[in-house]
Design a protein around this motif. Structure first.
Motif, PDB file in Angstrom:
ATOM      1  N   PHE A  25     -70.126  -5.087  -0.035  1.00 15.86           N
ATOM      2  CA  PHE A  25     -69.570  -5.850  -1.223  1.00 15.86           C
ATOM      3  C   PHE A  25     -70.787  -6.045  -2.207  1.00 15.86           C
ATOM      4  O   PHE A  25     -71.526  -6.243  -1.558  1.00 15.86           O
ATOM      5  N   ASP A  26     -70.688  -5.928  -3.575  1.00 20.57           N
ATOM      6  CA  ASP A  26     -72.166  -5.688  -4.884  1.00 20.57           C
ATOM      7  C   ASP A  26     -71.062  -6.820  -5.776  1.00 20.57           C
ATOM      8  O   ASP A  26     -70.584  -5.894  -6.746  1.00 20.57           O
ATOM      9  N   HIS A  27     -71.655  -8.055  -5.755  1.00 22.99           N
ATOM     10  CA  HIS A  27     -70.982  -8.801  -6.618  1.00 22.99           C
ATOM     11  C   HIS A  27     -72.054  -8.870  -7.883  1.00 22.99           C
ATOM     12  O   HIS A  27     -70.618  -8.430  -9.382  1.00 22.99           O
ATOM     13  N   ARG A  85     -61.471  -8.721  -2.023  1.00 23.74           N
ATOM     14  CA  ARG A  85     -63.293 -10.244  -2.283  1.00 23.74           C
ATOM     15  C   ARG A  85     -63.418  -8.818  -4.073  1.00 23.74           C
ATOM     16  O   ARG A  85     -62.930 -10.130  -4.699  1.00 23.74           O
ATOM     17  N   TYR A  86     -63.311  -7.979  -4.330  1.00 22.54           N
ATOM     18  CA  TYR A  86     -62.953  -7.626  -5.615  1.00 22.54           C
ATOM     19  C   TYR A  86     -62.746  -8.026  -7.223  1.00 22.54           C
ATOM     20  O   TYR A  86     -62.386  -8.894  -7.900  1.00 22.54           O
ATOM     21  N   ASP A  87     -60.798  -8.405  -6.836  1.00 25.37           N
ATOM     22  CA  ASP A  87     -60.153  -8.819  -7.416  1.00 25.37           C
ATOM     23  C   ASP A  87     -60.643 -10.157  -7.581  1.00 25.37           C
ATOM     24  O   ASP A  87     -60.797 -10.562  -8.378  1.00 25.37           O
ATOM     25  N   LEU A  88     -60.499 -11.051  -6.626  1.00 22.49           N
ATOM     26  CA  LEU A  88     -61.351 -12.432  -7.045  1.00 22.49           C
ATOM     27  C   LEU A  88     -62.119 -12.280  -7.430  1.00 22.49           C
ATOM     28  O   LEU A  88     -62.395 -13.296  -8.445  1.00 22.49           O
ATOM     29  N   VAL A  89     -63.778 -11.953  -7.571  1.00 18.74           N
ATOM     30  CA  VAL A  89     -64.249 -12.339  -8.332  1.00 18.74           C
ATOM     31  C   VAL A  89     -64.173 -11.791  -9.578  1.00 18.74           C
ATOM     32  O   VAL A  89     -64.690 -12.152 -10.788  1.00 18.74           O
ATOM     33  N   TRP A  90     -63.355 -10.463  -9.683  1.00 17.55           N
ATOM     34  CA  TRP A  90     -62.922 -10.037 -11.359  1.00 17.55           C
ATOM     35  C   TRP A  90     -62.550 -11.293 -11.794  1.00 17.55           C
ATOM     36  O   TRP A  90     -62.712 -11.417 -12.591  1.00 17.55           O
ATOM     37  N   GLU A  91     -61.207 -11.678 -11.616  1.00 18.91           N
ATOM     38  CA  GLU A  91     -60.762 -13.061 -11.727  1.00 18.91           C
ATOM     39  C   GLU A  91     -61.358 -14.501 -12.209  1.00 18.91           C
ATOM     40  O   GLU A  91     -61.315 -14.888 -12.939  1.00 18.91           O
ATOM     41  N   ALA A  92     -62.538 -14.503 -11.169  1.00 19.22           N
ATOM     42  CA  ALA A  92     -62.899 -15.760 -12.118  1.00 19.22           C
ATOM     43  C   ALA A  92     -64.058 -15.144 -12.699  1.00 19.22           C
ATOM     44  O   ALA A  92     -64.140 -16.028 -13.753  1.00 19.22           O
ATOM     45  N   LEU A  93     -64.662 -14.104 -13.587  1.00 19.67           N
ATOM     46  CA  LEU A  93     -65.724 -13.831 -14.309  1.00 19.67           C
ATOM     47  C   LEU A  93     -64.199 -13.114 -15.515  1.00 19.67           C
ATOM     48  O   LEU A  93     -65.158 -13.783 -16.820  1.00 19.67           O
ATOM     49  N   GLU A  94     -63.312 -13.131 -15.052  1.00 17.72           N
ATOM     50  CA  GLU A  94     -62.413 -13.681 -16.607  1.00 17.72           C
ATOM     51  C   GLU A  94     -62.046 -14.793 -16.548  1.00 17.72           C
ATOM     52  O   GLU A  94     -62.055 -15.047 -18.585  1.00 17.72           O
ATOM     53  N   ARG A  95     -61.941 -15.016 -16.032  1.00 14.68           N
ATOM     54  CA  ARG A  95     -61.479 -17.311 -15.907  1.00 14.68           C
ATOM     55  C   ARG A  95     -62.803 -17.625 -17.083  1.00 14.68           C
ATOM     56  O   ARG A  95     -62.549 -18.184 -17.554  1.00 14.68           O
ATOM     57  N   SER A  96     -63.709 -16.659 -16.501  1.00 21.40           N
ATOM     58  CA  SER A  96     -65.076 -17.697 -17.212  1.00 21.40           C
ATOM     59  C   SER A  96     -65.329 -17.175 -18.725  1.00 21.40           C
ATOM     60  O   SER A  96     -65.479 -17.928 -19.332  1.00 21.40           O
ATOM     61  N   ALA A  97     -65.372 -16.186 -18.359  1.00 18.92           N
ATOM     62  CA  ALA A  97     -65.681 -15.395 -19.888  1.00 18.92           C
ATOM     63  C   ALA A  97     -64.065 -15.975 -20.611  1.00 18.92           C
ATOM     64  O   ALA A  97     -65.047 -16.396 -22.137  1.00 18.92           O
ATOM     65  N   HIS A  98     -63.025 -15.964 -20.593  1.00 14.46           N
ATOM     66  CA  HIS A  98     -61.962 -16.933 -21.289  1.00 14.46           C
ATOM     67  C   HIS A  98     -62.473 -18.544 -22.259  1.00 14.46           C
ATOM     68  O   HIS A  98     -62.054 -18.887 -23.196  1.00 14.46           O
ATOM     69  N   ALA A  99     -62.991 -19.095 -20.641  1.00 10.99           N
ATOM     70  CA  ALA A  99     -62.935 -20.994 -20.401  1.00 10.99           C
ATOM     71  C   ALA A  99     -64.883 -20.512 -21.935  1.00 10.99           C
ATOM     72  O   ALA A  99     -64.465 -20.989 -22.569  1.00 10.99           O
ATOM     73  N   GLY A 100     -65.160 -19.618 -21.695  1.00  7.71           N
ATOM     74  CA  GLY A 100     -66.309 -19.498 -22.392  1.00  7.71           C
ATOM     75  C   GLY A 100     -65.646 -18.686 -24.478  1.00  7.71           C
ATOM     76  O   GLY A 100     -66.634 -19.689 -24.724  1.00  7.71           O
ATOM     77  N   SER A 101     -65.500 -18.427 -24.388  1.00  3.59           N
ATOM     78  CA  SER A 101     -64.228 -17.567 -25.396  1.00  3.59           C
ATOM     79  C   SER A 101     -63.403 -19.390 -26.270  1.00  3.59           C
ATOM     80  O   SER A 101     -63.935 -19.426 -27.509  1.00  3.59           O
ATOM     81  N   ALA A 102     -63.257 -19.783 -25.506  1.00  3.40           N
ATOM     82  CA  ALA A 102     -62.128 -21.000 -25.650  1.00  3.40           C
ATOM     83  C   ALA A 102     -63.385 -21.890 -25.855  1.00  3.40           C
ATOM     84  O   ALA A 102     -63.054 -22.581 -27.271  1.00  3.40           O
ATOM     85  N   ASP A 103     -64.391 -22.227 -25.520  1.00  3.88           N
ATOM     86  CA  ASP A 103     -65.240 -23.425 -25.558  1.00  3.88           C
ATOM     87  C   ASP A 103     -66.402 -23.055 -27.034  1.00  3.88           C
ATOM     88  O   ASP A 103     -66.053 -23.418 -27.501  1.00  3.88           O
ATOM     89  N   ALA A 104     -65.736 -21.486 -27.268  1.00  5.96           N
ATOM     90  CA  ALA A 104     -66.628 -21.311 -28.700  1.00  5.96           C
ATOM     91  C   ALA A 104     -66.010 -21.512 -29.978  1.00  5.96           C
ATOM     92  O   ALA A 104     -66.642 -21.900 -30.692  1.00  5.96           O
ATOM     93  N   VAL A 105     -64.712 -21.268 -30.000  1.00  9.74           N
ATOM     94  CA  VAL A 105     -63.755 -21.475 -30.353  1.00  9.74           C
ATOM     95  C   VAL A 105     -64.220 -23.230 -31.323  1.00  9.74           C
ATOM     96  O   VAL A 105     -64.011 -23.959 -32.412  1.00  9.74           O
ATOM     97  N   VAL A 106     -63.885 -24.067 -30.100  1.00  5.42           N
ATOM     98  CA  VAL A 106     -63.791 -25.081 -30.211  1.00  5.42           C
ATOM     99  C   VAL A 106     -64.822 -25.862 -30.712  1.00  5.42           C
ATOM    100  O   VAL A 106     -64.518 -26.387 -31.787  1.00  5.42           O
ATOM    101  N   GLU A 107     -66.083 -25.095 -30.412  1.00 13.13           N
ATOM    102  CA  GLU A 107     -67.358 -25.656 -31.042  1.00 13.13           C
ATOM    103  C   GLU A 107     -67.202 -25.043 -32.546  1.00 13.13           C
ATOM    104  O   GLU A 107     -68.054 -25.411 -33.235  1.00 13.13           O
TER     105      GLU A 107
END
Length: 109
Positions: A25-27, A85-107
């Motif tokens: 596994f390689d995060h 394992r890889y799907d879980l990491v990918w999904e977490a990265l997706e959530r993080s990316a979407h949360a980051g873009s939502a934060d940028a819109v709010v700011e």
């Protein structure tokens, strides 16, 4: 017999999948793929001597359009637990990316 032409994913699977899964596994690699950093993979395809410049360029275009396609190709022969394992990491990265873009819109709203 009608042979189907190989896709970009087929090339990657044939060239890298076995070693990718065998290395464990390689995060960090998942993060780089998710961010669209494909230099190591395009370089490896080009240096293999197995693919034309056009095929390498097509692979890069495909990955830029859909980064997950590279990860899927690398995991084509992986067992179910490894895939999860890889799907879980990918999904977490997706959530993080979407949360980051939502934060940028709010700011900036």
């Amino acid at each position: 017999m009608n042979a189907q032409p190989m896709t970009c994913g087929d090339y990657v699977t044939a060239t890298f999948a076995r070693d990718f899964v065998a290395d464990g596994f390689d995060h960090d690699t998942v993060e780089r793929i998710h961010r669209g950093l494909f230099d190591e993979w395009t370089h490896a395809l080009a240096q293999s001597g197995l693919f034309s410049n056009g095929t390498v360029a097509d692979a890069l275009d495909s990955w830029q359009d859909d980064p997950h396609s590279l990860l899927s190709a690398l995991l084509a022969n992986a067992d179910e637990i490894t895939l999860k394992r890889y799907d879980l990491v990918w999904e977490a990265l997706e959530r993080s990316a979407h949360a980051g873009s939502a934060d940028a819109v709010v700011e900036y709203a």
